[in-house]
Scaffold this active site. Structure first.
Site, PDB file in Angstrom:
ATOM      1  N   GLY A  15      76.729 -37.889 -27.749  1.00  0.00           N
ATOM      2  CA  GLY A  15      76.556 -36.450 -27.898  1.00  0.00           C
ATOM      3  C   GLY A  15      75.419 -35.885 -27.069  1.00  0.00           C
ATOM      4  O   GLY A  15      74.995 -34.750 -27.280  1.00  0.00           O
ATOM      5  N   GLU A  73      75.766 -42.607 -36.337  1.00  0.00           N
ATOM      6  CA  GLU A  73      75.373 -41.470 -37.197  1.00  0.00           C
ATOM      7  C   GLU A  73      75.361 -41.883 -38.662  1.00  0.00           C
ATOM      8  O   GLU A  73      74.554 -41.406 -39.452  1.00  0.00           O
ATOM      9  CB  GLU A  73      76.317 -40.282 -36.945  1.00  0.00           C
ATOM     10  CG  GLU A  73      76.050 -39.660 -35.581  1.00  0.00           C
ATOM     11  CD  GLU A  73      77.253 -38.986 -34.946  1.00  0.00           C
ATOM     12  OE1 GLU A  73      78.269 -38.770 -35.614  1.00  0.00           O
ATOM     13  OE2 GLU A  73      77.155 -38.683 -33.724  1.00  0.00           O
ATOM     14  N   SER A  94      79.356 -39.920 -24.688  1.00  0.00           N
ATOM     15  CA  SER A  94      79.543 -38.888 -23.646  1.00  0.00           C
ATOM     16  C   SER A  94      80.588 -39.273 -22.608  1.00  0.00           C
ATOM     17  O   SER A  94      80.465 -38.935 -21.431  1.00  0.00           O
ATOM     18  CB  SER A  94      78.204 -38.541 -22.985  1.00  0.00           C
ATOM     19  OG  SER A  94      77.316 -38.005 -23.951  1.00  0.00           O
ATOM     20  N   ASN A 127      87.141 -39.282 -32.110  1.00  0.00           N
ATOM     21  CA  ASN A 127      86.348 -39.124 -33.331  1.00  0.00           C
ATOM     22  C   ASN A 127      85.915 -37.664 -33.430  1.00  0.00           C
ATOM     23  O   ASN A 127      85.012 -37.234 -32.718  1.00  0.00           O
ATOM     24  CB  ASN A 127      85.110 -40.052 -33.236  1.00  0.00           C
ATOM     25  CG  ASN A 127      84.138 -39.823 -34.377  1.00  0.00           C
ATOM     26  OD1 ASN A 127      84.491 -39.231 -35.397  1.00  0.00           O
ATOM     27  ND2 ASN A 127      82.903 -40.301 -34.199  1.00  0.00           N
ATOM     28  N   LYS A 185      84.440 -36.200 -35.787  1.00  0.00           N
ATOM     29  CA  LYS A 185      83.236 -36.009 -36.621  1.00  0.00           C
ATOM     30  C   LYS A 185      83.499 -34.890 -37.638  1.00  0.00           C
ATOM     31  O   LYS A 185      84.637 -34.701 -38.048  1.00  0.00           O
ATOM     32  CB  LYS A 185      82.012 -35.725 -35.756  1.00  0.00           C
ATOM     33  CG  LYS A 185      81.875 -36.731 -34.613  1.00  0.00           C
ATOM     34  CD  LYS A 185      80.542 -36.697 -33.972  1.00  0.00           C
ATOM     35  CE  LYS A 185      80.599 -37.559 -32.719  1.00  0.00           C
ATOM     36  NZ  LYS A 185      79.290 -37.889 -32.196  1.00  0.00           N
ATOM     37  N   HIS A 209      79.400 -46.325 -37.457  1.00  0.00           N
ATOM     38  CA  HIS A 209      78.995 -45.382 -36.394  1.00  0.00           C
ATOM     39  C   HIS A 209      77.480 -45.167 -36.499  1.00  0.00           C
ATOM     40  O   HIS A 209      76.924 -45.148 -37.594  1.00  0.00           O
ATOM     41  CB  HIS A 209      79.750 -44.063 -36.576  1.00  0.00           C
ATOM     42  CG  HIS A 209      79.628 -43.156 -35.393  1.00  0.00           C
ATOM     43  ND1 HIS A 209      78.501 -42.400 -35.166  1.00  0.00           N
ATOM     44  CD2 HIS A 209      80.468 -42.903 -34.363  1.00  0.00           C
ATOM     45  CE1 HIS A 209      78.668 -41.714 -34.040  1.00  0.00           C
ATOM     46  NE2 HIS A 209      79.857 -42.010 -33.533  1.00  0.00           N
ATOM     47  N   GLU A 215      78.605 -48.316 -28.357  1.00  0.00           N
ATOM     48  CA  GLU A 215      78.166 -46.930 -28.215  1.00  0.00           C
ATOM     49  C   GLU A 215      76.642 -46.882 -28.165  1.00  0.00           C
ATOM     50  O   GLU A 215      75.990 -46.840 -29.221  1.00  0.00           O
ATOM     51  CB  GLU A 215      78.640 -46.105 -29.413  1.00  0.00           C
ATOM     52  CG  GLU A 215      80.137 -46.078 -29.599  1.00  0.00           C
ATOM     53  CD  GLU A 215      80.569 -44.797 -30.297  1.00  0.00           C
ATOM     54  OE1 GLU A 215      81.357 -44.072 -29.701  1.00  0.00           O
ATOM     55  OE2 GLU A 215      80.100 -44.523 -31.406  1.00  0.00           O
TER      56      GLU A 215
HETATM   57  C1  PEP Z   1      81.129 -40.749 -30.872  1.00  0.00           C
HETATM   58  O1  PEP Z   1      80.857 -39.972 -31.748  1.00  0.00           O
HETATM   59  O2  PEP Z   1      81.614 -41.841 -31.172  1.00  0.00           O
HETATM   60  C2  PEP Z   1      80.882 -40.352 -29.482  1.00  0.00           C
HETATM   61  C3  PEP Z   1      81.036 -41.241 -28.557  1.00  0.00           C
HETATM   62  O3  PEP Z   1      80.502 -39.050 -29.270  1.00  0.00           O
HETATM   63  P1  PEP Z   1      80.401 -38.295 -27.847  1.00  0.00           P
HETATM   64  O4  PEP Z   1      81.628 -38.676 -27.055  1.00  0.00           O
HETATM   65  O5  PEP Z   1      80.373 -36.849 -28.193  1.00  0.00           O
HETATM   66  O6  PEP Z   1      79.159 -38.774 -27.183  1.00  0.00           O
END
Ligand code: PEP
Length: 258
Positions: A174, A98, A214, A9, A11, A96, A168
């Site tokens: 992040g 976000e 992460s 992803n 973003k 997601h 998640e």
């Molecule tokens: C994500 O945006 O789905 C995600 C898992 O981000 P990150 O790996 O940067 O934590």
């Protein structure tokens, strides 16, 4: 032996040129592998056609990061599932954290997006996960159960079979703070048990439940080594071809071991 699924992803990152470079680096980097792992790359909308064009001759699929809950009409700024389908996109992330946080997406809207994607035979990658406050208050199972039930459990068995779930934890996205494999496995088993109750054992086993938050080139192998973790939804670490390929290699290695 169930193969793994690794989704990048991106973003809202990268210039057009950087996106082009990254897609080409992935195409080249993955060309020599006889991959069992399914790989999906989800760039921002303006770079999707680059991805769908390249995906045709590469070891990856193209995915989008979001879609509208409507098919067409006066919804300025939105992009619909039929439009994504016409571009050759095969996967789409929905719900997601976000989008839930910054765009107020509710479970109800996410369920509608899932339906629009299903109508186009696009695979929805439906995200769920608790905030840190919810985990501290010991509400993480309750929150995830509600998200799963309200976004997905209206689906008929034959549609649910095509869904991917991504767990998640919001506190891990992040932040550099990853859920421990034990924390991830506990939640993945819980989600699978919900699916089993609703759709039966076979569908529960076959459902892809990815971990995201992460996940990186260093920790992917410890996460993927658990049979309840069917792969990863990767944010930051999907922006560097070398790191993303190392994560895909971790998926390959752990598939053979499982
Ligand atoms: C994500 O945006 O789905 C995600 C898992 O981000 P990150 O790996 O940067 O934590």
């Amino acid at each position: 032996m169930k193969s793994k699924l690794v989704i990048g992803n991106w973003k809202m990152n990268l210039t057009f040129e950087e996106a082009d470079d990254l897609l080409n680096a992935l195409q080249e980097g993955l060309a020599d592998y006889n991959l069992q792992t399914e790989v999906v790359v989800c760039p921002p909308y303006p770079y999707l056609e680059l991805a769908t064009d390249l995906a045709e001759e590469s070891n990856f699929y193209a995915g989008a990061q979001n879609c509208s809950q409507f098919n067409n009409g006066a919804y300025t700024g939105e992009v619909s599932a039929p439009m994504l389908s016409a571009l050759g996109v095969e996967f789409c992330i929905v719900g997601h954290s976000e989008r839930r946080k910054y765009f107020n997406e509710s479970n109800e809207v996410i369920a509608q997006k899932v339906d629009r994607l299903m109508e186009q035979q696009l695979i929805p990658v439906v995200c769920c996960g608790e905030t840190l406050e919810e985990r501290k208050a010991d509400k993480h199972f309750e929150v995830v159960e509600k998200q799963i039930k309200e976004t997905l459990f209206h689906l008929k068995k034959e549609d649910f079979e095509h869904v991917v779930i991504a767990y998640e934890p919001v506190w891990a996205i992040g932040t550099g703070e990853t859920a421990t494999p034990a924390q991830a496995v506990e939640m993945h088993k819980f989600i699978r048990s919900l699916v089993e109750k609703k759709y039966g054992t076979e569908i529960a086993y076959n459902t892809y439940i990815l971990y995201g938050g992460s996940c990186n080139a260093k920790n992917a192998i410890d996460l993927f080594a658990n049979e309840d973790i069917d792969g990863g939804l990767i944010g930051g670490a999907s922006l560097k071809s070398g790191d993303f390929i190392t994560i895909i290699e971790a998926a390959e290695t752990t598939t053979k071991e499982n």
